[in-house]
Design an enzyme around this catalytic site. Structure first.
Site, PDB file in Angstrom:
ATOM      1  N   ASN A 184     -63.481 -56.051  31.781  1.00  0.00           N
ATOM      2  CA  ASN A 184     -64.139 -55.506  32.844  1.00  0.00           C
ATOM      3  C   ASN A 184     -62.890 -55.086  33.757  1.00  0.00           C
ATOM      4  OD1 ASN A 184     -65.445 -54.337  34.899  1.00  0.00           O
ATOM      5  ND2 ASN A 184     -66.649 -56.278  35.232  1.00  0.00           N
ATOM      6  N   TRP A 185     -62.550 -54.064  33.723  1.00  0.00           N
ATOM      7  CA  TRP A 185     -61.310 -53.583  34.707  1.00  0.00           C
ATOM      8  C   TRP A 185     -61.756 -53.368  36.328  1.00  0.00           C
ATOM      9  CZ3 TRP A 185     -56.909 -50.336  32.431  1.00  0.00           C
ATOM     10  CH2 TRP A 185     -56.244 -50.875  31.426  1.00  0.00           C
ATOM     11  N   LYS A 186     -63.280 -53.285  36.407  1.00  0.00           N
ATOM     12  CA  LYS A 186     -63.570 -53.075  37.688  1.00  0.00           C
ATOM     13  C   LYS A 186     -62.838 -51.696  38.360  1.00  0.00           C
ATOM     14  CE  LYS A 186     -64.907 -57.580  37.857  1.00  0.00           C
ATOM     15  NZ  LYS A 186     -65.394 -59.027  38.801  1.00  0.00           N
TER      16      LYS A 186
ATOM     17  N   GLU B   5     -73.055 -64.045  33.644  1.00  0.00           N
ATOM     18  CA  GLU B   5     -72.085 -64.361  34.530  1.00  0.00           C
ATOM     19  C   GLU B   5     -72.695 -64.775  35.804  1.00  0.00           C
ATOM     20  OE1 GLU B   5     -68.855 -61.086  33.752  1.00  0.00           O
ATOM     21  OE2 GLU B   5     -70.258 -60.234  35.224  1.00  0.00           O
TER      22      GLU B   5
ATOM     23  N   HIS C 292     -74.163 -55.230  36.335  1.00  0.00           N
ATOM     24  CA  HIS C 292     -73.322 -56.283  37.007  1.00  0.00           C
ATOM     25  C   HIS C 292     -73.753 -56.742  38.327  1.00  0.00           C
ATOM     26  CE1 HIS C 292     -69.448 -57.980  38.275  1.00  0.00           C
ATOM     27  NE2 HIS C 292     -68.966 -58.059  37.002  1.00  0.00           N
TER      28      HIS C 292
ATOM     29  N   GLY D 267     -62.872 -60.245  33.801  1.00  0.00           N
ATOM     30  CA  GLY D 267     -62.445 -59.349  34.952  1.00  0.00           C
ATOM     31  C   GLY D 267     -60.994 -59.674  34.917  1.00  0.00           C
ATOM     32  N   GLY D 268     -60.360 -60.430  35.794  1.00  0.00           N
ATOM     33  CA  GLY D 268     -58.834 -60.474  36.366  1.00  0.00           C
ATOM     34  C   GLY D 268     -58.169 -60.462  35.123  1.00  0.00           C
TER      35      GLY D 268
ATOM     36  N   GLU E  71     -71.863 -57.162  40.895  1.00  0.00           N
ATOM     37  CA  GLU E  71     -71.222 -56.442  42.089  1.00  0.00           C
ATOM     38  C   GLU E  71     -72.125 -55.118  42.340  1.00  0.00           C
ATOM     39  OE1 GLU E  71     -67.272 -56.246  40.703  1.00  0.00           O
ATOM     40  OE2 GLU E  71     -67.168 -58.567  40.838  1.00  0.00           O
TER      41      GLU E  71
ATOM     42  N   GLY F 241     -64.764 -63.923  39.893  1.00  0.00           N
ATOM     43  CA  GLY F 241     -63.433 -63.910  40.706  1.00  0.00           C
ATOM     44  C   GLY F 241     -63.119 -65.047  41.585  1.00  0.00           C
TER      45      GLY F 241
ATOM     46  N   SER G  17     -64.212 -65.816  35.634  1.00  0.00           N
ATOM     47  CA  SER G  17     -63.093 -66.758  35.745  1.00  0.00           C
ATOM     48  C   SER G  17     -62.603 -67.088  34.419  1.00  0.00           C
ATOM     49  CB  SER G  17     -63.316 -67.827  36.740  1.00  0.00           C
ATOM     50  OG  SER G  17     -63.411 -67.222  38.111  1.00  0.00           O
TER      51      SER G  17
HETATM   52  P1  PGA Z   1     -63.540 -62.434  36.682  1.00  0.00           P
HETATM   53  O1  PGA Z   1     -64.663 -61.202  36.504  1.00  0.00           O
HETATM   54  O2  PGA Z   1     -63.185 -62.508  35.249  1.00  0.00           O
HETATM   55  O3  PGA Z   1     -62.380 -61.814  37.456  1.00  0.00           O
HETATM   56  O4  PGA Z   1     -64.248 -63.548  37.335  1.00  0.00           O
HETATM   57  C1  PGA Z   1     -65.791 -61.428  35.679  1.00  0.00           C
HETATM   58  C2  PGA Z   1     -66.642 -60.122  35.762  1.00  0.00           C
HETATM   59  O5  PGA Z   1     -67.119 -59.734  37.053  1.00  0.00           O
HETATM   60  O6  PGA Z   1     -67.135 -59.420  34.781  1.00  0.00           O
END
Ligand code: PGA
Length: 247
Positions: free
Chosen positions: A9-11, A165, A93, A232-233, A95, A171, A211
């Site tokens: 997930n590149w956001k 999640e 998600h 994500g990251g 966010e 994050g 994470s």
């Molecule tokens: P993260 O993000 O791996 O950076 O914690 C995961 C996500 O929000 O899908």
């Protein structure tokens, strides 16, 4: 029987041109692995994904409109995503739930729009820290799942992916333990069984997100009900993403 899925997930990261170069590097180094690779990208990057990744690596968006078509300035429809070859797209998600006020009912509509276009929704659920500390995380997450799948009828188990999640792990560098993740994934699968039947529930892939990194992925992915990750990251760095694909 469930093929592992490592979904990046590149956001809101990288420009389309940076993404295009990254995709080319990925294809040059793509490992032979049983896991399926997928990238969930900003809308602007999708034409390059279609051009470069084609059908070698699955890709899709991070959100979709709840509407089919019309006067909805700024929105992107499921039909547009399907036209660009998206196989998966994230809905719900945390966010989007917290910064854009998305409710379970809206998330369910979005999932339905994707299914109409044969795009697999990656439906995100998970509890915030205070809910986990109060010991209410399972009830909370299952309630979110129920609301986000209200009226949603995927034609097959392969048409739905769930991502657990926990909000406190996204994050933050804090990860759920493999045992905590497994307990929640089991609860989600048994909820799916009650709703859609046993065969269906056994076929749905449930990803863990929050994470996930190369150094903790193997232990998480080794759990019987953890079918891969939503990352994500660590999905932004090619080296890390490649390591996750073989984890
Ligand atoms: P993260 O993000 O791996 O950076 O914690 C995961 C996500 O929000 O899908």
């Amino acid at each position: 029987m469930r093929r592992r899925l490592v979904a990046g997930n590149w956001k809101m990261h990288k420009t389309p041109s940076e993404a295009r170069a990254w995709f080319q590097n990925l294809l040059e180094r793509l490992p032979q692995t049983e896991a399926e690779a997928a990238l969930l990208l900003p809308f602007t990057h999708l034409p390059y994904a279609a051009q470069v990744l084609g059908d070698r690596v699955a890709y899709g968006a991070q959100d979709v409109s709840a509407h089919r078509e019309g006067a909805y300035t700024g929105e992107v429809s499921a039909r547009m995503l399907a036209d660009l070859g998206c196989l998966y797209t994230i809905v719900g998600h945390s966010e989007r739930r917290s910064y854009h006020g998305e409710t379970d009912a809206l998330v369910a509509q979005k999932a339905q729009r994707l299914l109409e276009q044969a795009i697999v929704p990656i439906l995100c659920v998970g509890e915030p820290l205070e809910v986990r500390e109060a010991g209410e995380h399972v009830a909370y997450t299952l309630r979110q799942l129920e609301g986000s799948l209200n009226g949603v009828n995927p034609p097959a188990a392969s048409s739905l992916v769930i991502a657990y999640e926990p909000v406190w792990a996204i994050g933050t560098g804090k990860t759920a333990t493999p045992e905590d993740a497994e307990a929640m994934h089991k609860a989600i699968r048994s909820w799916l069984e009650g709703r859609y039947g046993r065969g269906f529930a056994e076929g749905v892939r449930i990803l863990y997100g929050g994470s996930v990194r190369p150094d903790n992925a193997s232990a998480l992915f080794a759990q019987p009900n953890v079918d891969g990750g939503l990352v994500g990251g660590a999905s932004l760095k090619l080296e890390d993403y490649l390591q996750l694909l073989t984890a």
